[in-house]
Design a protein around this motif. Structure first.
Motif, short mmCIF file in Angstrom:
data_model
loop_
_atom_site.label_atom_id
_atom_site.label_comp_id
_atom_site.label_asym_id
_atom_site.label_seq_id
_atom_site.Cartn_x
_atom_site.Cartn_y
_atom_site.Cartn_z
N GLU A 215 45.76 32.09 -26.55
CA GLU A 215 46.54 32.78 -25.52
C GLU A 215 45.93 34.12 -25.12
O GLU A 215 46.31 34.69 -24.10
CB GLU A 215 47.96 33.00 -26.01
N ASN A 216 45.00 34.62 -25.91
CA ASN A 216 44.40 35.92 -25.64
C ASN A 216 43.44 35.80 -24.46
O ASN A 216 42.36 35.21 -24.58
CB ASN A 216 43.68 36.43 -26.89
N THR A 217 43.80 36.39 -23.34
CA THR A 217 42.98 36.26 -22.12
C THR A 217 41.76 37.16 -22.13
O THR A 217 40.84 36.95 -21.34
CB THR A 217 43.82 36.55 -20.87
N SER A 218 41.73 38.15 -23.01
CA SER A 218 40.56 39.03 -23.07
C SER A 218 39.48 38.52 -24.02
O SER A 218 38.38 39.07 -24.07
CB SER A 218 40.98 40.45 -23.46
N CYS A 219 39.78 37.48 -24.77
CA CYS A 219 38.82 36.91 -25.72
C CYS A 219 37.66 36.25 -24.97
O CYS A 219 37.86 35.38 -24.12
CB CYS A 219 39.52 35.89 -26.61
N ILE A 220 36.47 36.65 -25.29
CA ILE A 220 35.28 36.13 -24.62
C ILE A 220 35.14 34.63 -24.87
O ILE A 220 34.77 33.87 -23.98
CB ILE A 220 34.01 36.88 -25.07
N TYR A 221 35.44 34.20 -26.08
CA TYR A 221 35.32 32.77 -26.42
C TYR A 221 36.24 31.93 -25.53
O TYR A 221 35.84 30.88 -25.04
CB TYR A 221 35.65 32.55 -27.89
N ASN A 222 37.45 32.41 -25.32
CA ASN A 222 38.38 31.68 -24.45
C ASN A 222 37.86 31.61 -23.02
O ASN A 222 38.02 30.60 -22.34
CB ASN A 222 39.77 32.32 -24.49
N LYS A 223 37.23 32.69 -22.57
CA LYS A 223 36.65 32.68 -21.22
C LYS A 223 35.50 31.68 -21.13
O LYS A 223 35.33 31.01 -20.12
CB LYS A 223 36.16 34.08 -20.85
N ILE A 224 34.73 31.59 -22.19
CA ILE A 224 33.60 30.65 -22.22
C ILE A 224 34.11 29.21 -22.18
O ILE A 224 33.63 28.39 -21.41
CB ILE A 224 32.72 30.89 -23.47
N ILE A 225 35.10 28.92 -23.00
CA ILE A 225 35.65 27.57 -23.08
C ILE A 225 36.25 27.14 -21.74
O ILE A 225 36.12 26.00 -21.33
CB ILE A 225 36.71 27.48 -24.20
N ASP A 226 36.88 28.08 -21.05
CA ASP A 226 37.54 27.77 -19.78
C ASP A 226 36.58 27.77 -18.59
O ASP A 226 36.96 27.37 -17.49
CB ASP A 226 38.66 28.77 -19.51
N ALA A 227 35.35 28.19 -18.78
CA ALA A 227 34.39 28.29 -17.68
C ALA A 227 33.95 26.91 -17.19
O ALA A 227 33.98 25.93 -17.93
CB ALA A 227 33.17 29.09 -18.12
N GLN A 228 33.52 26.88 -15.94
CA GLN A 228 33.01 25.64 -15.33
C GLN A 228 31.78 25.15 -16.10
O GLN A 228 31.63 23.97 -16.35
CB GLN A 228 32.63 25.93 -13.87
N SER A 229 30.90 26.09 -16.46
CA SER A 229 29.71 25.78 -17.23
C SER A 229 29.69 26.68 -18.47
O SER A 229 29.18 27.80 -18.42
CB SER A 229 28.46 26.01 -16.39
N PRO A 230 30.26 26.23 -19.59
CA PRO A 230 30.36 27.06 -20.79
C PRO A 230 29.00 27.58 -21.30
O PRO A 230 28.91 28.71 -21.76
CB PRO A 230 31.01 26.15 -21.82
N GLU A 231 27.97 26.76 -21.18
CA GLU A 231 26.65 27.18 -21.67
C GLU A 231 26.13 28.38 -20.88
O GLU A 231 25.59 29.33 -21.44
CB GLU A 231 25.64 26.03 -21.58
N THR A 232 26.30 28.33 -19.57
CA THR A 232 25.86 29.42 -18.71
C THR A 232 26.66 30.68 -18.99
O THR A 232 26.10 31.78 -19.07
CB THR A 232 25.99 29.02 -17.22
#
Length: 70
Positions: free
Chosen positions: A25-42
């Motif tokens: 639920e933490n929206t500032s977590c970088i990992y959560n942003k990566i997981i939710d990204a269109q291209s997580p690797e990028t």
């Protein structure tokens, strides 16, 4: 032994790798942003690049001494 990375950068890298204690639920977590990204690797590459750029900027900053105030 002196650490290579600052504590702030170490914490960011832990977050990027999902080793942090943040919840999904933490929206500032970088990992959560990566997981939710269109291209997580990028997104992961971009975040790691930011950490190293910040470290290089801090390493190249001239060391200043605090003058004694009278």
């Amino acid at each position: 032994m002196k650490e290579i990375l600052s504590k702030k950068s170490q914490n960011k890298l832990k977050c990027i790798c999902g080793l942090c204690k943040h919840t999904y639920e933490n929206t500032s977590c970088i990992y959560n942003k990566i997981i939710d990204a269109q291209s997580p690797e990028t997104k992961m590459y971009q975040e790691i690049t930011k950490v190293f750029k910040e470290e290089l900027k801090n390493a190249n900053r001239p060391k200043t001494r605090k003058s004694k105030q009278k």
